[in-house]
Design an enzyme around this catalytic site. Sequence first.
Site, mmCIF file in Angstrom:
data_model
loop_
_atom_site.group_PDB
_atom_site.id
_atom_site.type_symbol
_atom_site.label_atom_id
_atom_site.label_comp_id
_atom_site.label_asym_id
_atom_site.label_seq_id
_atom_site.Cartn_x
_atom_site.Cartn_y
_atom_site.Cartn_z
ATOM 1 N N ASP A 71 0.800 -1.222 0.000
ATOM 2 C CA ASP A 71 0.000 0.000 0.000
ATOM 3 C C ASP A 71 0.834 1.273 0.000
ATOM 4 O OD1 ASP A 71 0.824 -0.418 2.617
ATOM 5 O OD2 ASP A 71 -1.193 -0.413 3.477
ATOM 6 N N ASP A 482 3.296 1.252 13.078
ATOM 7 C CA ASP A 482 2.525 0.007 13.102
ATOM 8 C C ASP A 482 3.129 -1.120 13.923
ATOM 9 O OD1 ASP A 482 0.670 1.218 11.523
ATOM 10 O OD2 ASP A 482 1.084 0.069 9.731
#
Length: 884
Positions: A71, A482
């Site tokens: 992404d 993350d």
Amino acid sequence: MRRTRILTAVMALAAGLLAGTPPALAAHETANVTLAADTYTWHNARIDGGGFVPGIVFNRSEKNLAYARTDIGGAYRWSESTKTWTPLLDSVGWDEWGHTGVVSLASDSVDPDKVYAAVGTYTNSWDPTNGAVLRSSDRGAGWQKTALPFKLGGNMPGRGMGERLAIDPNKDSVLYLGAPSGKGLWRSTDSGVTWSQVTTFPNVGNYVQDPTDTTGYASDNQGIVWVTFDESTGTAGTATKTIYVGVADKDNAVYRSTDAGATWTRLAGQPTGYLAHKGVLDAKNGYLYLAYSDKGGPYDGGKGQLWRYATATGTWTDISPVAEADTYYGFSGLTVDRQHPGTVMATAYSSWWPDTQIFRSTDSGATWTKAWDYTSYPNRSNRYTIDVSSSPWLAFGANPSPPEQSPKLGWMTEALEIDPFDSDRMMYGTGATLYGTEDLTKWDSGGQFTVKPMVQGLEETSVDDLAAPPSGGAQLFSALGDIGGFRHTDVTKVPSMMYTSPTFTTTTSLDFAESNPNTVVRVGNLDSGPHIAFSTDNGANWFAGTDPSGVSGGGTVAAAADGSRFVWSPAGTGVQYTTGFGSSWSASSGIPAGATVESDRVDPRTFYGFKSGKFYVSTDGGATFTASAATGLPSGDSVRFKALPGTKGDVWLAGGSTDSAYGLWHSTDGGASFTKLSNVDQADTIGFGKAAPGASYQTLYTSAKIGGVRGIFRSTDRGATWTRINDDAHQWGWTGAAITGDPRVYGRVYVSTNGRGVIYGDAGGSDDGGGGTDPTPTAACTIAYKITNQWTGGFQADVQLANTGSSAWNGWSLGWSFPNGQTIGQLWNADWTQSGAAVTARNVSWNGTVAAGSSVSFGFTGTWSGSNGRPTAFELGGQTCAVA
């Protein structure tokens, strides 16, 4: 991961691009602009994965040709011989950083050398450029680009649906692209060179994740989400007649053309109330399979269904493996075994708890089995075993209670593909890695298939901060989005675990005490719990600190030079300081909330801050700050600054924006005044590394624009001249969050990226440049051999070779033998060969000439076992050197 990957780095970039007003300029430092080239080798500090893999594409005509898209981290090609992934979009530059987001990818089955990528990261204002279609005729080694008149969203909601880009399998000059944002369906008839909208396509989509979102991120129309050809309705060289298109519209999700895209109709009888994430066609049996979810993903999804459409009769069959009422997830991952087309697999992509689920049918969806089942709740029986020994951090340090297990089978599992040439090989993407198996058919025979990470070479972390300590077992500390970050003791190996105790979802800042690198601090974001952690053993183990009242996020943190105190600027409240390890905090005065903080690397009571064009200094350990009189600094907050180790009050500041002051500033008086370097157009980071041989000042590194060129630059003379050390093939999009040199290895630099992980570079030196001439046998020499670091199985050493004769050397070659069979793994500042125990080190281009009374140094890392004795004899051109 389950968080939207709109990371601090991206937001800081947006602020840097859009904010700020021009302040008065400071006095300019006069220095010549001298751009030189250097040959660097570039690698990733290995993490292996770390982000969402929403797409996997196998070529249908060539075995072992596969691609993966990410992404925010570009695209990759599979290398079967090494079982690794090769990055394909490292050439994306600073100004087009959004093109590292890949919304779709297509591999040409007619000409396997051709591959296409639809790129663009955000459809809203965060991405400054429109999307593009990249085309390659050499499997992604090089690209040509066609700009599109709209944006694409590789990191937008719905990015796991697809593929939005598809090649006609009969006439490969024809491609289709589904666009977001109401831009419709697009077609190219010249192999992706030009594109035009298919004006006859009737539906641009209408589904948005959150209509109330004012940023334009969650409120964007997800548009056209996949294109699938029925290859049986065409012949080689003629356009395929039947094409299916998926639309983000719960009432009108699937359309079909039977005249090669001239006209389109809504597929009659289709299910409603759901979005069709995938449409996969089995042309042999005449079935179109569809995976439905009530949401666009990749995080959300509460209900789902699987359907099969018979292309010859128009019959729809609900083949859901569980009743709709029993789903708490949507379906997305969907694949057909091309060797046995009646075999179909699907994923419950949004099943967060207790685990993802994978379903398999060998009778075209009539019956299904699961990757795991309950025996007696909460106990599970798995059809698989999972081995994460190559990436042990995937266990996340968890010790869950049943029915959860560690490691998980996955989450965000929207990519799922069976190798079209090998029924035993399957790959699937998760929010943190790419898993695979090579014995999948054991599923059907009652055995357990083995799941392992198949992700080596694919690096997809977003980097917020980096720190390389001068001593201790850690080579590098990283602060990551993350997955928190890692302590690397060897950047060529995957660390065993990310930071734990506590485990931050995102680490925003970290620091170590310069004169006591065993003391390390990090801060970050966490749903609940403390936002700060400390280590007293060089980051090997951690313990949580206590938050001051009001803290909502990590912010930035600074450790005193001796580790005796800390200054923290967290999100949610003002700047704080503490002595010891954060059991209690006091508010700092004189500095605004949200300021970036750093420490002086010599004086433990001196700290610095910056906010909105003002530089702040504390000389009482962070209790009080005073605004500096310095002017001309950037007015916005896209600024990063650091103090030089070893010299009190030596501060470098980088940052700014195109509509205000932008560049690199230097202070030698603790921030009282700054001088702007006139030879730096723009700079966004600053870092320091080991001084060059013969230099007394540390090496500077920056991500900057110098002489009109964007790149990664090095200076060995305090910024008077600069060497660009990357090249156009190695740009990695946006590199503006952090940079640091290695204090132990001259020439080594660690570079942050927003999606390609931590990049490190080492200076080349294959050309000895000095003619390789051995010094005369009469040359006198002295050797100082020093082991600077040692750990289990490995060590680092520095060698200083001094010319103690009366004439200069024009090239040198030094030989020795290791007494205990040690092996060199990497050597810098010289060329080298090793045969058995014997080693020869020769000069490189820039250090071949050694004047009488001068010396030259090089260093290396190596392995040892049993003993690590020092060499006792060194020879230079037939002359034995004295050993100091």
